[in-house]
Design an enzyme around this catalytic site. Sequence first.
Site, PDB file in Angstrom:
ATOM      1  N   GLU A  69     -31.453 -23.831  25.883  1.00  0.00           N
ATOM      2  CA  GLU A  69     -30.471 -23.556  26.926  1.00  0.00           C
ATOM      3  C   GLU A  69     -30.910 -24.128  28.264  1.00  0.00           C
ATOM      4  O   GLU A  69     -30.104 -24.680  29.012  1.00  0.00           O
ATOM      5  CB  GLU A  69     -30.217 -22.053  27.046  1.00  0.00           C
ATOM      6  CG  GLU A  69     -29.155 -21.731  28.068  1.00  0.00           C
ATOM      7  CD  GLU A  69     -28.540 -20.366  27.872  1.00  0.00           C
ATOM      8  OE1 GLU A  69     -28.159 -19.768  28.880  1.00  0.00           O
ATOM      9  OE2 GLU A  69     -28.436 -19.905  26.715  1.00  0.00           O
ATOM     10  N   ASP A 118     -28.763 -26.903  30.422  1.00  0.00           N
ATOM     11  CA  ASP A 118     -28.329 -26.692  31.804  1.00  0.00           C
ATOM     12  C   ASP A 118     -28.733 -27.859  32.695  1.00  0.00           C
ATOM     13  O   ASP A 118     -27.921 -28.410  33.448  1.00  0.00           O
ATOM     14  CB  ASP A 118     -28.947 -25.403  32.358  1.00  0.00           C
ATOM     15  CG  ASP A 118     -28.334 -24.154  31.764  1.00  0.00           C
ATOM     16  OD1 ASP A 118     -27.232 -24.247  31.199  1.00  0.00           O
ATOM     17  OD2 ASP A 118     -28.960 -23.084  31.863  1.00  0.00           O
ATOM     18  N   SER A 177     -22.320 -22.027  27.851  1.00  0.00           N
ATOM     19  CA  SER A 177     -23.530 -22.452  28.557  1.00  0.00           C
ATOM     20  C   SER A 177     -23.549 -23.965  28.749  1.00  0.00           C
ATOM     21  O   SER A 177     -24.325 -24.472  29.563  1.00  0.00           O
ATOM     22  CB  SER A 177     -24.779 -22.026  27.774  1.00  0.00           C
ATOM     23  OG  SER A 177     -24.886 -20.623  27.717  1.00  0.00           O
TER      24      SER A 177
END
Length: 667
Positions: free
Chosen positions: A371, A375, A575
């Site tokens: 994750e 990002d 996300s």
Amino acid sequence: MAPSVGISKRTRQGNQELLLSNTGSQAAAETAPAGQDTTNRYDSRCPSHSPVRAQLLPRPPCSARGAPRLQLPEALRLVAAVLGGCTPAVRYVDVRCRALPAVLALCAAAWSCCAAGRALERDQPFRPPPGWVLAGRVSPEHGVQLTLALRQRGTERLARLVRAVSEPRSPQYGKYLTMEQLRDLVRPSPATLVTVLKWLRGHGVEDCRSVATLDFLECSMPASTAERLLPGAEFHRYVKGQRSVIRSPQPYSVPEELAEHIDFVGGLHRFPAERSVVSKAWAKEGMESHGQRAAFHLGVMPSVIRKRYNMTKGDIGLLPNNSQACAQFLEQYFHQADLAVFMKLFGSSFAHRTEIDRVVGHQGQGRAGLEASLDVEYIMSTGANISTWVFSNAGRHESQEPFLAWLLLLSNMSALPWVHSVSYGDDEDSLSQVYLQRVNVEFMKAAARGLTVLFASGDDGAGCRRVPGGNHTFRPSFPASSPYVTTVGGTSFKNPFLVTTEVTDYISGGGFSNVFPMPDYQVEAVRSFLRSAPKLPPSSYYNSSGRAYPDLAALSDNYWVVTNRLPLPWVSGTSASTPVVAGMLALINDRRLQLGQPPLGFLNPALYQLRERGHGGALFDVTQGCHLSCLDGTVQGQGFCAGPAWDAVTGWGTPDFPQLLRALTAP
């Protein structure tokens, strides 16, 4: 005759410490060599109108006795008044010596014998998430860290101010507050500060830190002291793999006299929320069961995103004073090497950076998190060539709440990136009311300073929970449901092999808050959706008068990500869509700053006016597809469905970048 009070405030700058003088908001500064403790000496006998300029003085002699430092904020104004009537404009004070401990000691007995108390978060459920196992009670001397959210003033005025600076038609639009102005608006009352100070001193708590806005305290102490401070609390260790946290399964209370001065105490009940991106390479059955997934996808990468949203080679950042940020939690770390590999593979069509400019917090050296990699790589792909920060909030202390630690960082830094992308969320019903309301005020504070804060809408569709009586309702997510953040949902390509129109990603979070009322800026759009949607779930499943989300969306399905130097396909979730939108908004800020306009700030009031102002084409309207919800006989796994204009799955739709840029830079 009242004794003098030693006062100091130091901030690290390069290899020096910056000593600030007490001259109100226009603090003068002098520098002292790193490692040398300097103290701004202020005599409390002085007249209140004449603070003394900082002097480079050695540490007061009493500090040689080694007593710990208590850095408590402007409660010291009141303490100084008790000692002799002086009210210096200070932020931190050394309370180890002179007569101050003696004065506070007179008050200590009031707290030490207090048996009655009030539970601050009686409605906070204690539910260890799956995988967390109780390992036993901690030893009495084991250190814990608590975060005290002090009662703020001026929150109603703050809400009015946020509306004024965020509303494009307002004469106050874009006139954001400085950190000093915000502090003066929300800082707790002197009574709150001195009452909390006395309470802590009465229990021997001296290792505390404040924040610039003076409304939080982080205090470290032994577990035995924390249990005396907060009757009812019992600290236990919970483990999950190599990670451990310390929490109290029992509710805590504070003395009745403190209940009006403290909103909540962090570090007792809430476990770190875990929101993971998913790889649909291992979820074919689930995909096929919804009838909206192809078994194979070539993959979403920066060139695909930039083509879909009409971004050109020239859409890159140019200004050195613009920046963007993402936040990572729970031992999620990015690797600079992964970013370099990613840009080498996927960034050849646009100018870009290959390094993060600043990490705020602890950046571990272990394996990169999927994750965190996602990002960083995608906010730097749409927000290309823009300075990027990473806020790393790993929860290094076992009793720390990582999300709360991130909020404290926002309250303690005067210079911040203008855009923040956060892929974090928890169920609204898993959090206490006072916690939800206070965190919402923290987002108001960010909006007042001109920050654009985006949150992922979640990957559980409308969510689902069983309520007393056995019936189901949808389950909204927080902070996605906060009225003061911009929430990003998710979409998929209608044709899995072509860069073409988008449909709903069935996991895209959306719905209505059960806590926060619908804000004025979205009433017309949401009511239109509720009137015109051809099929809505039964009204018993959701609160139609609550804050509705998401606000907009972007592709969230089948991304390529490089993590631990390996390219991985089929990574999906909101996300992914959130940093994509964040990068675009950072790029729009770049253009606004070039034009002499203020940064976007809190986006939603402007976003919900785009159609009214003739900019309806700024977002591609997503009108097909539904997201998942309760698998029961009534709704049969289907939540809300996309439709024309705003809907509770994709918001207003996905960006057409040149049109959105034109709309958000128009005079």
